[in-house]
Each structure stands twice: as structure tokens, then as C-alpha cells.
Enzyme design. Structure first.
Site, PDB file in Angstrom:
ATOM      1  N   LEU A 158     -10.621  -7.230 -12.427  1.00 58.27           N
ATOM      2  CA  LEU A 158     -11.837  -6.914 -12.264  1.00 58.27           C
ATOM      3  C   LEU A 158     -12.901  -7.610 -13.188  1.00 58.27           C
ATOM      4  CD1 LEU A 158     -11.292  -3.135 -11.268  1.00 58.27           C
ATOM      5  CD2 LEU A 158     -11.824  -4.983  -9.746  1.00 58.27           C
ATOM      6  N   GLY A 196      -9.152  -6.249 -20.250  1.00 54.08           N
ATOM      7  CA  GLY A 196      -7.935  -6.945 -20.604  1.00 54.08           C
ATOM      8  C   GLY A 196      -6.908  -6.619 -19.334  1.00 54.08           C
ATOM      9  N   GLY A 217       0.862  -1.076  -0.042  1.00 56.85           N
ATOM     10  CA  GLY A 217       0.106  -0.063   0.113  1.00 56.85           C
ATOM     11  C   GLY A 217       0.791   1.257   0.214  1.00 56.85           C
ATOM     12  N   ASN A 273       1.424   3.097  -2.614  1.00 59.49           N
ATOM     13  CA  ASN A 273       0.941   4.038  -3.648  1.00 59.49           C
ATOM     14  C   ASN A 273      -0.472   4.456  -2.791  1.00 59.49           C
ATOM     15  OD1 ASN A 273       1.954   4.304  -6.404  1.00 59.49           O
ATOM     16  ND2 ASN A 273       2.120   2.224  -6.114  1.00 59.49           N
ATOM     17  N   HIS A 292       0.828   0.803 -13.006  1.00 60.18           N
ATOM     18  CA  HIS A 292       1.630  -0.280 -13.599  1.00 60.18           C
ATOM     19  C   HIS A 292       3.022   0.120 -13.464  1.00 60.18           C
ATOM     20  CE1 HIS A 292       2.542  -4.232 -15.410  1.00 60.18           C
ATOM     21  NE2 HIS A 292       3.257  -3.496 -16.453  1.00 60.18           N
TER      22      HIS A 292
END
Ligand code: GRF
Length: 207
Positions: free
Chosen positions: A98, A153, A15, A17, A114
Site C-alpha cells: 500500500l 514497511g 480468501g 481469512n 501474517h
């Protein structure tokens, strides 16, 4: 003044970020603009949950194994976000993919970060140190991080914001990971601010 942009942050791990977003909302570039209404983890022992609690942010832990199926797990996740009236979902090291259910409810309102310059070094298996190993093995001269919208994706959604870091002689995956992560902590709050300025303020204007 526009209403605060209400964030829901999805986490699975340390965590850091999340911490950058908490700090930005409390005293940084998101102050008086955004607030984190809930932090949701799929791992009960995620350090991220401790960070949220310390900041007084409501937390929820939804474990996949508590549900009969992945769709039911995703329905619970969607419902939790709806219950907290979330405007923007921020995935921050969340390790679950998700489902359409979440994506439909939050179309173009889910961001992910990412640790590479997408579209390179994304997709299945490209997480954690695997990313930095691949970047170094390919002899790249720079790397960085990407905030992108989440679609069906893996790491393929529209790129929203990127930042670069140099690759230095003698870099190891650990050294590169640390340099990229530090950059992520600047980029994610900047991306949320940009989202706020380009979507939220204007939607408020329309009343
Ligand atoms: C970050 O490197 C992020 O890019 C990736 O997962 C990591 C999460 O780290 N998606 P943290 O939990 O925010 O420290």
C-alpha cells in the site's frame, strides 16, 4: 447501540481469512458489531471474490495494469475505500504494497495478517510457503500468526495480536502452513473485535 464497524477487505487469493471474517460478521463474534461493505481484489480470478459474491457482499476488482502508474492504481484503491465509507481496512492475503496515499487516509486503520510470529519471519520474500520453510529450517519450536497495523514497511507495523501454534516432529511446510492458517481464521476476527472494542465503541461514545 454503536454503529456497525464498516470493513473493507483487500484480497488477492483464496480468501479463507475473508471467509472467517464473513462468518464472524454473519453468525460469530462480530455479529451486530461489524459488517464488510466491500471486498477489493487486484486479481480478477481470485477465489475470494466468489466467496464475497456468495455472501452478497459488493466486490471490486482493481488491476494494476488498468492504470498508467502504481500511484494512480493506489489512488483508485483509496477512492474505492472512501466511497464505501470504510472504517477499518483488513488486508487478507493482498499482495500489493500500500502506498502513502492509502496509508495517510487510513492512518492506524489498516490491519494485515501474517503467517508467522513477527517481527521474526517477515519482510520481502517472506510470504506463503517461504515463511514456513524458513521457520522449520531455523529449528523453531513454535510458530503462529500476527495481526499488525500496516505502515510503509513490509510487515513492520505495530503488532496488534498474535497466536501461537506448536511445531511437531516431522512437520513439513505444508503441515505447518495448514496449522497456522487454521489459527489465522480464529485470530483475524478476534483482532477486529478487539479493534472494535478499543476504538470504535469509544469513538461512538464521544458522539
Ligand atoms: C494467509 O496465510 C495470510 O497470513 C497471508 O496470506 C495468506 C492468505 O490466505 N497474508 P487466504 O487468501 O486468506 O486463504
Amino acid at each position: 447501540m454503536a454503529r456497525l464497524l464498516t470493513l473493507g477487505v483487500l484480497v488477492s487469493g483464496s480468501g479463507s481469512n475473508l471467509q472467517a471474517l464473513i462468518d464472524a460478521c454473519q453468525e460469530g463474534i462480530l455479529k451486530n458489531k461489524a459488517t464488510i461493505a466491500v471486498v477489493i481484489s487486484d486479481k480478477p480470478n481470485a477465489l475470494a471474490l466468489e466467496r464475497a459474491k456468495k455472501a452478497g457482499i459488493p466486490t471490486l476488482c482493481l488491476e494494476r495494469q488498468s492504470y498508467a502508474s502504481t500511484p494512480l492504481f493506489m489512488t483508485a484503491l483509496t477512492q474505492a475505500l472512501l466511497d464505501h465509507a470504510i472504517d477499518l481496512v483488513c488486508c487478507a492475503g493482498f499482495l500489493k504494497i500500500l502506498s502513502d496515499d492509502v496509508l495517510c487516509h487510513y492512518q492506524h486503520r489498516i490491519l494485515n495478517i501474517h503467517p508467522a510470529l513477527l517481527p521474526k519471519y517477515g519482510g520481502k520474500g517472506m510470504y506463503g510457503h517461504h515463511v514456513h520453510e524458513a521457520v522449520l529450517a531455523a529449528g523453531e519450536t513454535e510458530s503462529g500468526c500476527t495481526v499488525h497495523f500496516v505502515n510503509e514497511g513490509i510487515d513492520t507495523g505495530e503488532i496488534f495480536l498474535q497466536a501461537k501454534v506448536p511445531i511437531r516432529a516431522g512437520d513439513t511446510p505444508d503441515l505447518l502452513a495448514a496449522r497456522v492458517l487454521k489459527k489465522e481464521h480464529e485470530l483475524y476476527p478476534q483482532a477486529v473485535l478487539r479493534y472494535y472494542e478499543s476504538n470504535h465503541v469509544h469513538s461512538e461514545d464521544r458522539g
